[in-house]
Design an enzyme around this catalytic site. Structure first.
Site, PDB file in Angstrom:
ATOM      1  CG  HIS A 106     -10.714  -4.832  -8.838  1.00  0.00           C
ATOM      2  ND1 HIS A 106     -10.761  -4.181 -10.337  1.00  0.00           N
ATOM      3  CD2 HIS A 106     -10.944  -6.057  -9.115  1.00  0.00           C
ATOM      4  CE1 HIS A 106     -10.538  -5.353 -11.004  1.00  0.00           C
ATOM      5  NE2 HIS A 106     -10.776  -6.375 -10.296  1.00  0.00           N
ATOM      6  CB  SER A 111      15.625  14.366  10.152  1.00  0.00           C
ATOM      7  OG  SER A 111      16.714  13.415  10.302  1.00  0.00           O
ATOM      8  CG  ASP A 128      19.402  14.489   3.298  1.00  0.00           C
ATOM      9  OD1 ASP A 128      20.633  14.260   3.923  1.00  0.00           O
ATOM     10  OD2 ASP A 128      18.360  14.734   3.507  1.00  0.00           O
TER      11      ASP A 128
END
Length: 532
Positions: A476, A324, A399
Site C-alpha cells: 500500500h 516544554s 515530570d
C-alpha cells in the site's frame, strides 16, 4: 556635542568578546557612568515592579486619600522629582561615557552601521555584547521570501456560530478573559516574558551568550517578524568543521516558558554535533512583543525563513527540537513546513487547557478553559498530527510540571495524551477504543520488567511487528495516515500499537527542568528508513 548626545542615549555595553589578540572582558564603566546607570536601573526596576503590583498600589493609594486633588498634586510632585532625577542620571551617564575610549569606539561603530546598513564593518558588531534594542535588524521577514502554506490549527467548522443573545450573555466573561490574559495570564503561561525575571537573570544570560560566542563561535542576529516584533537569535555554524559529522544539519531549538537560548536546550544538539539556531520567544531576553500564539507563529516563521534564505540550509536539512511549551512553536513550524528532516519534542504536552484547569481552582475551570481557548489556544497535538515526518516524543518519568495530578505520576503526564493523539492520527485503523485503553495502561508503566511482562502478555515481537508494517507498506503505502489494521484481530492491533509506542516515545528518568543529555538526541524512528 554630537558625541555627548550619542553617549546619553546610546545602548548599554556589557562586554567585549574575544577577537584577534584581544581577550574577552566585561565592559568597565568609570565611576561616573556606573553610579548614574545604577540610578537609571533602580528607577526602571521600581517602574516594572509598580506595573506588576499596580492593583495593590492603587488600592493603597485610594485608602490613603490620594485619589483627590491634593493627593494628585502630591503624586505629581513626586513624579516630577523622579523624572528630574532620571534626566539628570542620563546626562551624567553620558558625560561618563564620553570620557571612556572603549565606549566611544563601540558607539561610533554602531552609529556608522545605523547610517549605512551595508557597511563592511557590520561583522565587527559581533565583537560587542550590548543592549539588544539597539542592535540593527539583520533579516526582515518578507512576503516574497520562501514561506509555508500557513495552516491554521483550528479546523473549519470548529467554531460554531452563536446567536445575538448568547453572544451578549457571554460578553462579560469574554471581557474578563481578555483583561486577565493580557495582564497577568500571559505572564503566568510565559513567566520568561516578565521584565523582572529578565532583569533577575540578566547576568546568567550574558554568561550564556559569552560562551556561545567565544567558545562555539556563535553569531547573534536580530530578525524582524511579520507583525513587527524583533527576535533575538544565536546561530552556531559547524558546516565547515570536519570534527562534527552532523554539522551539515541544522537544528532549530524552541525553549520552555522560562527558558532562553543562552541557558536553554541549545546545549543538547550542540553536544550532539549539529549546527544549531536558537531563538528567544517574543518578550524574552532581547526579543520584543508578547508570546501569544499568533506572535509565536510569526516568530518561528521568521526564524525558518532566516535559516533558509540567509543561512543557506535546505528544508530537508533542518530539524526542530523543543522543550516544554516550546513545543507549540515547533508544532506550528512542523505543520507548516512538511519537508523538515525530523522533529523531537521533550517534556511537551498535548493541549494547554487540561494543564491550566488542573493548576487553577475548580470553580474557575470554565472561565480558564474559555479564556485559553479564545486567546492562548495551544493544541500541540493537533498541529503535530498534521506533520507527516519522523517524530520523537521524550517523556520525563518524574515530570512535575506537565501533569494533571497533585504529585508526580507518569500516568497523568500529558505526554501520554500527546503520544496517543499522534498515533491515532497516523494509524487511525489501529487505535480503536479498546486498543487505546491497553496503550494507556502500557505507557503508564515505567518499570522495565513490568513493561517487558506486558509485552510478553500480548506476544509482542519487534521483528514480527516490523515485518507486518513493511509488508503493508510494500503493498500500500508508508504515507500518513497509514490505514493498516482494517482487517486485523484485536490482539494484532495491540501488538502493533505497543510496538509503535516504543518507537515514537523515549523515556528519560528525570524531572522537568533537567538538561536532556545528547545521547537522547537521536533521529527519530521512521518506517521509510526501515524500508531502505
Amino acid at each position: 556635542m554630537a558625541s555627548l548626545v550619542r553617549c546619553i542615549f546610546g545602548a548599554r555595553l556589557y562586554r567585549t568578546n574575544s577577537h584577534g589578540t584581544v581577550k574577552g572582558h566585561d565592559y568597565q564603566p568609570n565611576s561616573v557612568e556606573k553610579h548614574s546607570d545604577n540610578i537609571i536601573k533602580l528607577i526602571s526596576f521600581c517602574w516594572s515592579f509598580g506595573y506588576y503590583t499596580s492593583p495593590i498600589i492603587l488600592t493603597i493609594l485610594y485608602r490613603r486619600g490620594y485619589f483627590s486633588l491634593d493627593g494628585a498634586l502630591s503624586l505629581g510632585k513626586f513624579g516630577g522629582m523622579v523624572l528630574l532625577a532620571l534626566c539628570g542620571a542620563y546626562y551624567v551617564r553620558g558625560l561618563g561615557r564620553v570620557s571612556n575610549p572603549e565606549y566611544g569606539t563601540f558607539i561610533s561603530l554602531l552609529d556608522e552601521i545605523n547610517r549605512n546598513e551595508q557597511s563592511e564593518k557590520r561583522k565587527e558588531l559581533q565583537i560587542y555584547d550590548f543592549e539588544f534594542a539597539a542592535w540593527p535588524v539583520d533579516y526582515q521577514w518578507s512576503e516574497s521570501a520562501s514561506q509555508p502554506l500557513w495552516k491554521d490549527q483550528s479546523s473549519p467548522g470548529s467554531q460554531r456560530s452563536r446567536g445575538a443573545v448568547e453572544w451578549l450573555g457571554g460578553l462579560p466573561c469574554q471581557l474578563l478573559g481578555y483583561l486577565a490574559i493580557h495582564s497577568f495570564g500571559c505572564r503566568i503561561v510565559y513567566p520568561g516574558s516578565t521584565a523582572l525575571l529578565n532583569a533577575a537573570i540578566g547576568s546568567q544570560l550574558l554568561l550564556g551568550r559569552m560562551k556561545l560566542v567565544e567558545k562555539d563561535h556563535g553569531k547573534r542576529a536580530k530578525l524582524r517578524t511579520k507583525d513587527g516584533n524583533s527576535i533575538d537569535t544565536m546561530f552556531v555554524d559547524r558546516r565547515l568543521k570536519t570534527v562534527f559529522p552532523n554539522g551539515q544539519k541544522l537544528v532549530i531549538t524552541s525553549e520552555g516558558n522560562a527558558g532562553f537560548y543562552e541557558i536553554g536546550c541549545m546545549e543538547t544538539p550542540l553536544k550532539a554535533g549539529y549546527s544549531v539556531l536558537g531563538w528567544n520567544h517574543p518578550g524574552f531576553g532581547g526579543s520584543t512583543g508578547s508570546p501569544f500564539p499568533e506572535s509565536e507563529g510569526n516568530a518561528i516563521a521568521a526564524v525558518m525563513q532566516y535559516a533558509v534564505d540567509e543561512l543557506g540550509f535546505a528544508y530537508d536539512d533542518i530539524s526542530l527540537f523543543a522543550w516544554s511549551i516550546g513545543g507549540f512553536a515547533t508544532s506550528w513550524a512542523a505543520m507548516n513546513y512538511p519537508q523538515l528532516s525530523f522533529v523531537i519534542v521533550d517534556a511537551t504536552f498535548d493541549d494547554l487547557i487540561p494543564l491550566a484547569i488542573a493548576k487553577m481552582p475548580q470553580s474557575l475551570s470554565y472561565f480558564v478553559a474559555s479564556t485559553i481557548k479564545t486567546y492562548m489556544n495551544m493544541k500541540i497535538a493537533d498541529n503535530l498530527s498534521n506533520y507527516k515526518g519522523p517524530l520523537r516524543i521524550v517523556r520525563r518519568t518524574k515530570d512535575e510540571i506537565i501533569i494533571t495530578s497533585e504529585f508526580p505520576d507518569v500516568a497523568y503526564n500529558r505526554g501520554n495524551d500527546l503520544l496517543i493523539k499522534i498515533l491515532q492520527s497516523r494509524y487511525p485503523k489501529l487505535l480503536d477504543e479498546e486498543v487505546t485503553k491497553v496503550l494507556r495502561q502500557f505507557i503508564s508503566i515505567t518499570d522495565q520488567l513490568s513493561m517487558l511482562s506486558m509485552y510478553s502478555a500480548f506476544d509482542v515481537e519487534d521483528s514480527a511487528c516490523l515485518r507486518v508494517l513493511k509488508d503493508y507498506a510494500e503493498k500500500h503505502s508508508t504515507k500518513f495516515p497509514m490505514l493498516i489494521g482494517e482487517d486485523m484481530t484485536h490482539a494484532r492491533k495491540v501488538q502493533l500499537t505497543l510496538y509503535l509506542s516504543t518507537k515514537y516515545m523515549t523515556d528519560f528518568d528525570s524531572t522537568h527542568c533537567s538538561p536532556l543529555p545528547a545521547s537522547y538526541f537521536l533521529p527519530p524512528w521512521s518506517l521509510d528508513d526501515e524500508m531502505n
